[in-house]
Scaffold this motif. Sequence first.
Motif, PDB file in Angstrom:
ATOM      1  N   SER A  27      65.122 129.006  40.452  1.00 30.27           N
ATOM      2  CA  SER A  27      65.756 127.804  41.000  1.00 30.27           C
ATOM      3  C   SER A  27      66.125 126.810  39.896  1.00 30.27           C
ATOM      4  N   VAL A  28      67.218 126.104  40.145  1.00 29.76           N
ATOM      5  CA  VAL A  28      67.678 125.040  39.257  1.00 29.76           C
ATOM      6  C   VAL A  28      67.952 123.814  40.135  1.00 29.76           C
ATOM      7  N   LEU A  29      67.488 122.663  39.684  1.00 33.61           N
ATOM      8  CA  LEU A  29      67.760 121.429  40.421  1.00 33.61           C
ATOM      9  C   LEU A  29      68.585 120.510  39.527  1.00 33.61           C
ATOM     10  N   THR A  30      69.725 120.065  40.040  1.00 34.89           N
ATOM     11  CA  THR A  30      70.533 119.112  39.288  1.00 34.89           C
ATOM     12  C   THR A  30      70.407 117.726  39.906  1.00 34.89           C
ATOM     13  N   ILE A  31      70.074 116.765  39.053  1.00 43.58           N
ATOM     14  CA  ILE A  31      69.955 115.380  39.511  1.00 43.58           C
ATOM     15  C   ILE A  31      71.266 114.678  39.189  1.00 43.58           C
ATOM     16  N   HIS A  32      72.022 114.366  40.225  1.00 41.68           N
ATOM     17  CA  HIS A  32      73.299 113.683  40.008  1.00 41.68           C
ATOM     18  C   HIS A  32      73.112 112.180  39.950  1.00 41.68           C
ATOM     19  N   ASN A  33      72.026 111.702  40.555  1.00 44.07           N
ATOM     20  CA  ASN A  33      71.755 110.260  40.529  1.00 44.07           C
ATOM     21  C   ASN A  33      70.282 110.037  40.861  1.00 44.07           C
ATOM     22  N   LEU A  34      69.531 109.607  39.850  1.00 44.14           N
ATOM     23  CA  LEU A  34      68.090 109.439  40.051  1.00 44.14           C
ATOM     24  C   LEU A  34      67.768 108.220  40.914  1.00 44.14           C
ATOM     25  N   GLY A  35      68.787 107.401  41.165  1.00 42.53           N
ATOM     26  CA  GLY A  35      68.582 106.210  42.000  1.00 42.53           C
ATOM     27  C   GLY A  35      68.322 106.550  43.456  1.00 42.53           C
ATOM     28  N   SER A  62      58.953 121.410  41.237  1.00 41.05           N
ATOM     29  CA  SER A  62      58.946 122.811  41.679  1.00 41.05           C
ATOM     30  C   SER A  62      60.045 123.681  41.090  1.00 41.05           C
ATOM     31  N   ALA A  63      61.174 123.073  40.688  1.00 42.62           N
ATOM     32  CA  ALA A  63      62.308 123.888  40.223  1.00 42.62           C
ATOM     33  C   ALA A  63      61.960 124.560  38.897  1.00 42.62           C
ATOM     34  N   ASP A  64      62.545 125.743  38.673  1.00 38.30           N
ATOM     35  CA  ASP A  64      62.281 126.431  37.402  1.00 38.30           C
ATOM     36  C   ASP A  64      62.931 125.692  36.243  1.00 38.30           C
ATOM     37  N   LYS A  65      64.137 125.191  36.460  1.00 41.09           N
ATOM     38  CA  LYS A  65      64.817 124.382  35.429  1.00 41.09           C
ATOM     39  C   LYS A  65      65.460 123.178  36.096  1.00 41.09           C
TER      40      LYS A  65
END
Length: 506
Positions: free
Chosen positions: A183-191, A231-234
């Motif tokens: 799994s990969v998690l992309t944070i587009h906006n931490l707000g 939890s995400a792998d990257k």
Amino acid sequence: MDVPAGLKIAMCTSEAVPFAKTGGLADAVSSLSLALAALGHEVKLIMPRYYGISRDKLKKLEGAMGVPMGGGEEWCAVYTAVLPGPEEGGKKTKNPVVVYFIDHEQFFGRDGIYGSSFEPDFLDNPRRFAFFCRAAFQLCRKIEWEPDILHAHDWPAALAPVFLRYGERRSAGEPGSFANTASVLTIHNLGYQGIYARDNFSYTRLGWDVFYQAGFDDWNMMNLLKAGINSADKLNTVSPNYARETLTPAGGVRRDGTLRYRGGDYSGILNGIDTAVWNPAQDKYLPAPYSAANPEGKAKAKEALQRRFGLPETPELPVIGMICRLSDQKGIGELFGPSYGSAWSICREMDLQFAFLGSGEGWAEYEISGLASRLPNFKAYIGYNEELSHLIEGGADFFLMPSRYEPCGLNQMYSLAYGTIPIVRNTGGLADTVQNYSQETGEGTGFMFDDLTPSAIYNTVGWAVWAWYNKKKDIEAMRLRGMKEDFSWNKSALRYVELYKSALKR
Ligand code: ADP
């Protein structure tokens, strides 16, 4: 584990153009998916079918789909469509991105993606998006397709990596085991972290041990993004500079510690722009095409913009354009705040025109409408309008983005591509994509300032306007420099592939 050549990638997202969009996330997910498909990967995009997405043009998958939720099961339908992308030599692409829409009337059959003007954050959002993330796994089983990569975007999809790690990933050999899925998690906006009362945790169907193990707890609340980060792998965010900022207490929105803990797995990859849609040489919303080699058409776009906004059609005056969600993140307090914001003095004291497009917080819409009624050189369109956004990018001379923080920002890249010089705060992705003007050398692609104050915005707009009148050659050179830069997804899509491969080696 062997890394397959063509990866199977499941994109889990709450937004994707052209189907549902509130901001840059929608643009980024769709154009990244198309860029990955162009590289030969098999990409399927999974998203909810909101009320606004008509079923008429979609194909229904046979049979209903059961999704385990809380103590029971929810039933839904699945629809599909092909993600529209550029055609290859007039022909449809051989490797399309297929979109799977999760259709559940109670959860998604309403106006609004996350909320409405009456209810900005729907009360049942944790339930809606827990259902959505669980449904993504059921869908893969239904279509007998096991992805190599589960790529989740932002808090609405952050439960997907949690579910994969705690329960959905089973021993190899079992059907639908996801044993080899990373799994990969992309944070587009931490707000935006998806923080809700912990009573909602039961919808996830996870045990309370996982609540603590995955780190859902957040001051007696439940934080979905935080659990996803753990939890995400990257993990990544959408620009290298924002990645650095989020590791500090000043930019980390209380998650800097969580991110530092995952430090080795966390990086920043700059978003690209969809050059098929955002390209002045083939923009259907502009009166005439133009490019760095043939820039003449830009004057026509300026004229059209001035006409459309009811501004005098004078080429001599610089036009400042601005398009944004009216939220605190965008520096709107310092620009439009009643009595202290600098927009009033900018327009009163400088020889320029201002064209604004956007919507959001009520107070700001009210103030902006007030400015438009009192200032002859300030015009605004309150609302969402795709066509006007292209016309502003094409027709304006400068583009203002005084963001408090900006994970990547797309508009400054659109501006550079359209020969519209950005005036931006030195933060996040803005710092990665704009180079500040130097009066000594004439170098640079935009005008930048550090502090977010009304006077810094005023002074920097003033500096840009001064250069417009007094450094014409530099301004022309800056325009062309910006237009020649490459902001396409080509480089970034390859970096995502690298990230996927490193996730598979987990
Ligand atoms: P964010 O995602 O924080 O809103 P970005 O600059 O990354 O900011 O992306 C915003 C996207 O939304 C851009 O494509 C921009 O043109 C578009 N957009 C924002 N507001 C409007 C509007 N009122 N009308 C048309 N497009 C808009």
